[in-house]
Design a protein around this motif. Sequence first.
Motif, PDB file in Angstrom:
ATOM      1  N   VAL A   1      83.852   6.958  61.136  1.00 52.45           N
ATOM      2  CA  VAL A   1      82.895   5.867  61.281  1.00 52.45           C
ATOM      3  C   VAL A   1      82.763   5.565  62.767  1.00 52.45           C
ATOM      4  CG1 VAL A   1      82.553   3.399  60.838  1.00 52.45           C
ATOM      5  CG2 VAL A   1      83.370   4.875  59.000  1.00 52.45           C
ATOM      6  N   ASP A   2      81.547   5.367  63.209  1.00 55.36           N
ATOM      7  CA  ASP A   2      81.309   4.987  64.602  1.00 55.36           C
ATOM      8  C   ASP A   2      81.636   3.495  64.734  1.00 55.36           C
ATOM      9  OD1 ASP A   2      80.341   4.226  67.058  1.00 55.36           O
ATOM     10  OD2 ASP A   2      78.459   5.351  66.885  1.00 55.36           O
ATOM     11  N   LEU A   3      82.827   3.218  65.233  1.00 53.95           N
ATOM     12  CA  LEU A   3      83.291   1.825  65.268  1.00 53.95           C
ATOM     13  C   LEU A   3      82.496   0.957  66.241  1.00 53.95           C
ATOM     14  CD1 LEU A   3      87.177   2.260  64.983  1.00 53.95           C
ATOM     15  CD2 LEU A   3      85.554   1.630  63.189  1.00 53.95           C
ATOM     16  N   ARG A   4      82.002   1.565  67.325  1.00 54.25           N
ATOM     17  CA  ARG A   4      81.186   0.784  68.276  1.00 54.25           C
ATOM     18  C   ARG A   4      79.911   0.299  67.587  1.00 54.25           C
ATOM     19  NH1 ARG A   4      85.032   1.209  70.856  1.00 54.25           N
ATOM     20  NH2 ARG A   4      85.307  -0.720  69.717  1.00 54.25           N
ATOM     21  N   ALA A   5      79.279   1.221  66.850  1.00 54.07           N
ATOM     22  CA  ALA A   5      78.032   0.881  66.163  1.00 54.07           C
ATOM     23  C   ALA A   5      78.289  -0.155  65.067  1.00 54.07           C
ATOM     24  CB  ALA A   5      77.409   2.140  65.569  1.00 54.07           C
ATOM     25  N   LEU A   6      79.414   0.008  64.367  1.00 58.56           N
ATOM     26  CA  LEU A   6      79.768  -0.933  63.300  1.00 58.56           C
ATOM     27  C   LEU A   6      80.011  -2.328  63.881  1.00 58.56           C
ATOM     28  CD1 LEU A   6      80.485  -1.409  60.308  1.00 58.56           C
ATOM     29  CD2 LEU A   6      82.828  -0.719  60.837  1.00 58.56           C
ATOM     30  N   GLU A   7      80.731  -2.350  65.002  1.00 59.22           N
ATOM     31  CA  GLU A   7      81.017  -3.607  65.695  1.00 59.22           C
ATOM     32  C   GLU A   7      79.711  -4.324  66.078  1.00 59.22           C
ATOM     33  OE1 GLU A   7      84.400  -3.198  68.531  1.00 59.22           O
ATOM     34  OE2 GLU A   7      83.039  -4.147  69.939  1.00 59.22           O
ATOM     35  N   GLU A   8      78.791  -3.562  66.638  1.00 58.90           N
ATOM     36  CA  GLU A   8      77.498  -4.138  67.044  1.00 58.90           C
ATOM     37  C   GLU A   8      76.738  -4.697  65.851  1.00 58.90           C
ATOM     38  OE1 GLU A   8      74.806  -1.671  69.371  1.00 58.90           O
ATOM     39  OE2 GLU A   8      76.463  -1.265  70.763  1.00 58.90           O
ATOM     40  N   LYS A   9      76.756  -3.944  64.778  1.00 54.82           N
ATOM     41  CA  LYS A   9      76.047  -4.338  63.565  1.00 54.82           C
ATOM     42  C   LYS A   9      76.627  -5.647  63.010  1.00 54.82           C
ATOM     43  CE  LYS A   9      74.897  -2.264  59.108  1.00 54.82           C
ATOM     44  NZ  LYS A   9      75.210  -1.125  58.242  1.00 54.82           N
ATOM     45  N   ILE A  10      77.958  -5.722  62.962  1.00 57.83           N
ATOM     46  CA  ILE A  10      78.633  -6.918  62.445  1.00 57.83           C
ATOM     47  C   ILE A  10      78.337  -8.118  63.346  1.00 57.83           C
ATOM     48  CG2 ILE A  10      80.906  -7.984  62.057  1.00 57.83           C
ATOM     49  CD1 ILE A  10      81.897  -5.167  61.196  1.00 57.83           C
ATOM     50  N   ASN A  11      78.447  -7.900  64.659  1.00 57.58           N
ATOM     51  CA  ASN A  11      78.245  -9.014  65.589  1.00 57.58           C
ATOM     52  C   ASN A  11      76.819  -9.544  65.561  1.00 57.58           C
ATOM     53  OD1 ASN A  11      80.902  -8.771  66.223  1.00 57.58           O
ATOM     54  ND2 ASN A  11      80.580  -7.763  68.195  1.00 57.58           N
ATOM     55  N   GLU A  12      75.888  -8.654  65.288  1.00 52.60           N
ATOM     56  CA  GLU A  12      74.500  -9.094  65.204  1.00 52.60           C
ATOM     57  C   GLU A  12      74.281  -9.903  63.926  1.00 52.60           C
ATOM     58  OE1 GLU A  12      71.683  -5.967  66.276  1.00 52.60           O
ATOM     59  OE2 GLU A  12      70.224  -7.076  65.051  1.00 52.60           O
ATOM     60  N   ALA A  13      74.854  -9.415  62.835  1.00 50.40           N
ATOM     61  CA  ALA A  13      74.671 -10.080  61.541  1.00 50.40           C
ATOM     62  C   ALA A  13      75.399 -11.424  61.475  1.00 50.40           C
ATOM     63  CB  ALA A  13      75.156  -9.169  60.421  1.00 50.40           C
ATOM     64  N   LEU A  14      76.540 -11.521  62.137  1.00 46.88           N
ATOM     65  CA  LEU A  14      77.352 -12.745  62.044  1.00 46.88           C
ATOM     66  C   LEU A  14      77.221 -13.613  63.291  1.00 46.88           C
ATOM     67  CD1 LEU A  14      80.620 -11.275  60.453  1.00 46.88           C
ATOM     68  CD2 LEU A  14      78.658 -12.282  59.297  1.00 46.88           C
ATOM     69  N   GLN A  15      76.160 -13.398  64.028  1.00 49.67           N
ATOM     70  CA  GLN A  15      75.912 -14.125  65.272  1.00 49.67           C
ATOM     71  C   GLN A  15      76.199 -15.622  65.163  1.00 49.67           C
ATOM     72  OE1 GLN A  15      71.924 -13.967  67.165  1.00 49.67           O
ATOM     73  NE2 GLN A  15      72.628 -11.968  67.876  1.00 49.67           N
ATOM     74  N   GLY A  16      76.970 -16.128  66.111  1.00 51.28           N
ATOM     75  CA  GLY A  16      77.264 -17.556  66.128  1.00 51.28           C
ATOM     76  C   GLY A  16      78.413 -17.947  65.214  1.00 51.28           C
ATOM     77  N   LYS A  17      78.856 -17.023  64.361  1.00 51.82           N
ATOM     78  CA  LYS A  17      79.965 -17.324  63.446  1.00 51.82           C
ATOM     79  C   LYS A  17      81.219 -16.559  63.848  1.00 51.82           C
ATOM     80  CE  LYS A  17      77.837 -18.509  59.042  1.00 51.82           C
ATOM     81  NZ  LYS A  17      77.778 -18.108  57.630  1.00 51.82           N
ATOM     82  N   VAL A  18      81.133 -15.247  63.711  1.00 47.77           N
ATOM     83  CA  VAL A  18      82.297 -14.396  63.963  1.00 47.77           C
ATOM     84  C   VAL A  18      81.873 -13.229  64.842  1.00 47.77           C
ATOM     85  CG1 VAL A  18      83.930 -12.787  62.874  1.00 47.77           C
ATOM     86  CG2 VAL A  18      83.483 -15.005  61.822  1.00 47.77           C
ATOM     87  N   GLU A  19      82.763 -12.829  65.738  1.00 48.43           N
ATOM     88  CA  GLU A  19      82.495 -11.703  66.625  1.00 48.43           C
ATOM     89  C   GLU A  19      83.715 -10.799  66.626  1.00 48.43           C
ATOM     90  OE1 GLU A  19      79.965 -13.236  70.203  1.00 48.43           O
ATOM     91  OE2 GLU A  19      81.810 -12.336  70.963  1.00 48.43           O
ATOM     92  N   LEU A  20      83.503  -9.504  66.536  1.00 53.29           N
ATOM     93  CA  LEU A  20      84.627  -8.564  66.596  1.00 53.29           C
ATOM     94  C   LEU A  20      84.572  -7.792  67.911  1.00 53.29           C
ATOM     95  CD1 LEU A  20      84.733  -7.059  62.984  1.00 53.29           C
ATOM     96  CD2 LEU A  20      85.780  -9.152  63.860  1.00 53.29           C
ATOM     97  N   HIS A  21      85.753  -7.470  68.427  1.00 52.14           N
ATOM     98  CA  HIS A  21      85.846  -6.702  69.669  1.00 52.14           C
ATOM     99  C   HIS A  21      86.913  -5.636  69.552  1.00 52.14           C
ATOM    100  CE1 HIS A  21      83.355  -9.671  71.636  1.00 52.14           C
ATOM    101  NE2 HIS A  21      84.137 -10.619  71.157  1.00 52.14           N
ATOM    102  N   ALA A  22      86.761  -4.594  70.362  1.00 57.57           N
ATOM    103  CA  ALA A  22      87.802  -3.571  70.554  1.00 57.57           C
ATOM    104  C   ALA A  22      88.282  -2.937  69.249  1.00 57.57           C
ATOM    105  CB  ALA A  22      88.988  -4.173  71.324  1.00 57.57           C
ATOM    106  N   LEU A  23      87.362  -2.705  68.308  1.00 61.16           N
ATOM    107  CA  LEU A  23      87.757  -2.035  67.063  1.00 61.16           C
ATOM    108  C   LEU A  23      88.260  -0.629  67.385  1.00 61.16           C
ATOM    109  CD1 LEU A  23      84.928  -2.906  64.489  1.00 61.16           C
ATOM    110  CD2 LEU A  23      87.214  -3.905  64.675  1.00 61.16           C
ATOM    111  N   ALA A  24      89.371  -0.254  66.765  1.00 56.66           N
ATOM    112  CA  ALA A  24      89.941   1.073  67.021  1.00 56.66           C
ATOM    113  C   ALA A  24      90.709   1.561  65.796  1.00 56.66           C
ATOM    114  CB  ALA A  24      90.874   1.012  68.227  1.00 56.66           C
ATOM    115  N   PHE A  25      90.757   2.868  65.621  1.00 56.75           N
ATOM    116  CA  PHE A  25      91.572   3.451  64.559  1.00 56.75           C
ATOM    117  C   PHE A  25      93.037   3.340  64.968  1.00 56.75           C
ATOM    118  CE2 PHE A  25      87.482   5.601  64.056  1.00 56.75           C
ATOM    119  CZ  PHE A  25      87.278   5.420  62.695  1.00 56.75           C
ATOM    120  N   ALA A  26      93.912   3.127  63.983  1.00 61.79           N
ATOM    121  CA  ALA A  26      95.325   2.956  64.324  1.00 61.79           C
ATOM    122  C   ALA A  26      96.213   3.586  63.263  1.00 61.79           C
ATOM    123  CB  ALA A  26      95.648   1.472  64.459  1.00 61.79           C
ATOM    124  N   ALA A  27      97.477   3.788  63.633  1.00 59.97           N
ATOM    125  CA  ALA A  27      98.474   4.338  62.708  1.00 59.97           C
ATOM    126  C   ALA A  27      98.944   3.226  61.766  1.00 59.97           C
ATOM    127  CB  ALA A  27      99.645   4.900  63.501  1.00 59.97           C
TER     128      ALA A  27
END
Length: 343
Positions: free
Chosen positions: A190-216
């Motif tokens: 999944v393109d996490l940058r694109a997903l992050e942008e999509k979420i931040n646009e949809a949840l504008q003014g409520k919730v914002e996500l940053h620095a999404l990354a895959f992890a162990a």
Amino acid sequence: MPHEIRLSPALEEGKLLTHALESVLKSYSFSSFSIGIRSNDAALKAAYREQLQQYVSAAPFWKSKKPVLDAPHVHVLLDVVLNAFVVDIFPQIIVGRYCKLQRGIAQTRHFCYQCKGRGKWNGKTCEICNGEKILTKDSVQELIAPFFVKAFSAKEILFHGAGREDVDVRMLGEGRPFALTIENPFVRKVDLRALEEKINEALQGKVELHALAFAAPDAVAKVTQAYHTKRYRALVHAEKPIALEKLHTHVGNKADVVQTTPIRVEKRRVMKERPHWVVLEKVVPKSAHEVEIFLQTSAGCYVKEFVSGDEGRSVPSIAEWLGIPCVCKELDVLAVEESERMF
Ligand SMILES: [Zn+2]
């Protein structure tokens, strides 16, 4: 927890039956795997291991997948005793930071403590939650979950925060670290940058996500067990006019604060006296009765109680320093900072 799929039979007259295995795994996009064998017979186990390894190295289906020892996406167990393949689809772990820009949003969904999410109590509509089953209207978890469920074609997501702020407290600045367990994902890339942008646009003014990354997988424990010092902005409301100089004398000093479990959380936590520290960094007068204060605190310090004193459960407090009753009218977390060892 991995999502388990059982496929039986796995063997017929000593030969592997791999058709069902491939047809189930075909719908998952994964890139790493491990294999195992369960049998009570050591010789049989060795023979099947060889057969299984030959199959995996020869079959086109497995060509693009990588065998790994640690943290595979998929584990295939040939259970000779049950004559079945037991397939574990491991969750995908994502880490990131979230900001909560609006008050009234919880971090995670909270079921009603009285009816335990049933909506009924003693045969009647539960009066604590009004039959709503949950106590929170919106939560960061519920707001962001649908985006991850869709992007990863997953069953559900679990949210793990590095601590939490109250529902009426905003989480600003760079945000608070969190980890997500994405259960039974059919999609891994999944393109996490694109997903992050999509979420931040949809949840504008409520919730914002940053620095999404895959992890162990161990990222969940790292996130939830870390201790962080914090920076806050609090709006203090006092019953009488505020004598600013009484606060100014404390600016820049590290004050030791002893806190007992606050009255408001007493039901959920064991009473305990804990040592904390607070640095009052800045004082901005707003009106005769209101002052904005900026603080840095140790991990787990209760700021609302540090303002009010909580009937002697936070010593000292802003109320004590000012010599008049005070309450924390607004609170924002400005920063969740680097780890601090408490013990
Ligand atoms: Zn209820």
